[in-house]
Structure formats: structure tokens, C-alpha cells
Design a protein around this motif. Structure first.
Motif, PDB file in Angstrom:
ATOM      1  N   SER A 152       0.818  -1.220   0.000  1.00 14.79           N
ATOM      2  CA  SER A 152       0.000   0.000   0.000  1.00 14.79           C
ATOM      3  C   SER A 152       0.850   1.268   0.000  1.00 14.79           C
ATOM      4  O   SER A 152       0.476   2.284   0.574  1.00 14.79           O
ATOM      5  N   LYS A 211      -3.474   5.749  -7.226  1.00 13.74           N
ATOM      6  CA  LYS A 211      -3.263   6.679  -6.114  1.00 13.74           C
ATOM      7  C   LYS A 211      -4.061   6.278  -4.873  1.00 13.74           C
ATOM      8  O   LYS A 211      -3.588   6.449  -3.750  1.00 13.74           O
ATOM      9  N   SER A 212      -5.240   5.682  -5.062  1.00 18.58           N
ATOM     10  CA  SER A 212      -6.049   5.255  -3.910  1.00 18.58           C
ATOM     11  C   SER A 212      -5.411   4.073  -3.177  1.00 18.58           C
ATOM     12  O   SER A 212      -5.791   3.764  -2.047  1.00 18.58           O
ATOM     13  N   LYS A 213      -4.429   3.448  -3.808  1.00 17.13           N
ATOM     14  CA  LYS A 213      -3.724   2.318  -3.197  1.00 17.13           C
ATOM     15  C   LYS A 213      -2.393   2.761  -2.584  1.00 17.13           C
ATOM     16  O   LYS A 213      -1.547   1.941  -2.243  1.00 17.13           O
TER      17      LYS A 213
END
Length: 156
Positions: free
Chosen positions: A24, A65-67
């Protein structure tokens, strides 16, 4: 050129992305070029492959980007290097050391960067030109470079 500038970027991204997703977090810096910001006549394939790197980077950043993964496209203008056959530095042509130091300050802050203040100024000015003028100037520069090269080859 397509293998070096496109295929390698895709394969390296495919190689490192799974581990970054698992953790992540991660950063991917892809080196494009100012030549990828706009079409450059007489550098057609180079310009097009560098545009691919820039677009690819923007897309992958948005997808991941959300990860926790940050993807940056670096779009330098001229840098004094042996490869570029530019030895003398100037306000608009930094040494590779100065360029990298400056560009590294943008990691995590900007998804697209020219990496160096004077290069950012050139990018802003270039983006304000009408495309017909930019293409005309690019063609003139390309023809001039080609003429110097052919003269040098003829001399040797």
C-alpha cells in the motif's frame, strides 16, 4: 526506440506494481521529456514515445493513487550530459546533478514536472504558443541541428 522508451516502462511498471499494491505504498518516477509535451518534427518517434510515457504515467497514477502509489512523469528540457553531448551548463541547461536535486524535491508533490525551475518556465512559455508556431520553431530547430550534423559528418 519504442522498445527502450515504451516497452521497458510498461514491463518495469508491471514488475514493481504488485509489490507496491501489497505494501500500500510506492513511488514510480518515469522519465519522459519536454519533447513529449508537444509534437516535435524531425524527432517524431522520440517525441511520440515520450508522450506515451507521460500519458501512461498520468493514467497509472490515477488508477493507483487510492492504493498509496504515487506516479510521477518527469519532463526535462536540455540537461548537460555526455549522452546529450552538451557539456556547458547555463540557466536553462543545468548539470545532471543540479537537475536531479531539483527534480527530487517535487516527488510526492506533483504528478507532472519539468523538474527544474527554468525548465518549468520554458514549459509555460511553450504551452502558451499557438501550435502552428511551436511546430514551425521545432521544425526550424530540427533542420538546423540536422544541417550541423551533416556538415560534421561530411568534414570527417
Amino acid at each position: 526506440m519504442i522498445t527502450v522508451n515504451i516497452l521497458s516502462v510498461c514491463k518495469m511498471t508491471r514488475l514493481v506494481l504488485p509489490g507496491m499494491v501489497e505494501r500500500s505504498k510506492g513511488v514510480i518516477l518515469n522519465i519522459s521529456s519536454a519533447s513529449g509535451m508537444f509534437p516535435v518534427p524531425l524527432l517524431t518517434i522520440y517525441s511520440a514515445t515520450k508522450a506515451f510515457v507521460d500519458f501512461f504515467s498520468q493514467c497509472i497514477h490515477e488508477e493507483y493513487k487510492s492504493k498509496g502509489i504515487f506516479v510521477q512523469s518527469v519532463l526535462p528540457f536540455f540537461v548537460a550530459t555526455k549522452l546529450a553531448k552538451i557539456r556547458k551548463t547555463s540557466l536553462f541547461v543545468p548539470s545532471s546533478e543540479a537537475y536531479v536535486k531539483s527534480a527530487m524535491r517535487t516527488v510526492g508533490l506533483k504528478t507532472r514536472t519539468n523538474g527544474y525551475p527554468a525548465h518549468s518556465l520554458l514549459g509555460i512559455i511553450s504551452s502558451m504558443l499557438p501550435s502552428w508556431l511551436y511546430l514551425k520553431l521545432g521544425m526550424r530547430m530540427g533542420k538546423s541541428t540536422r544541417a550541423r550534423y551533416l556538415k560534421k559528418v561530411k568534414k570527417n
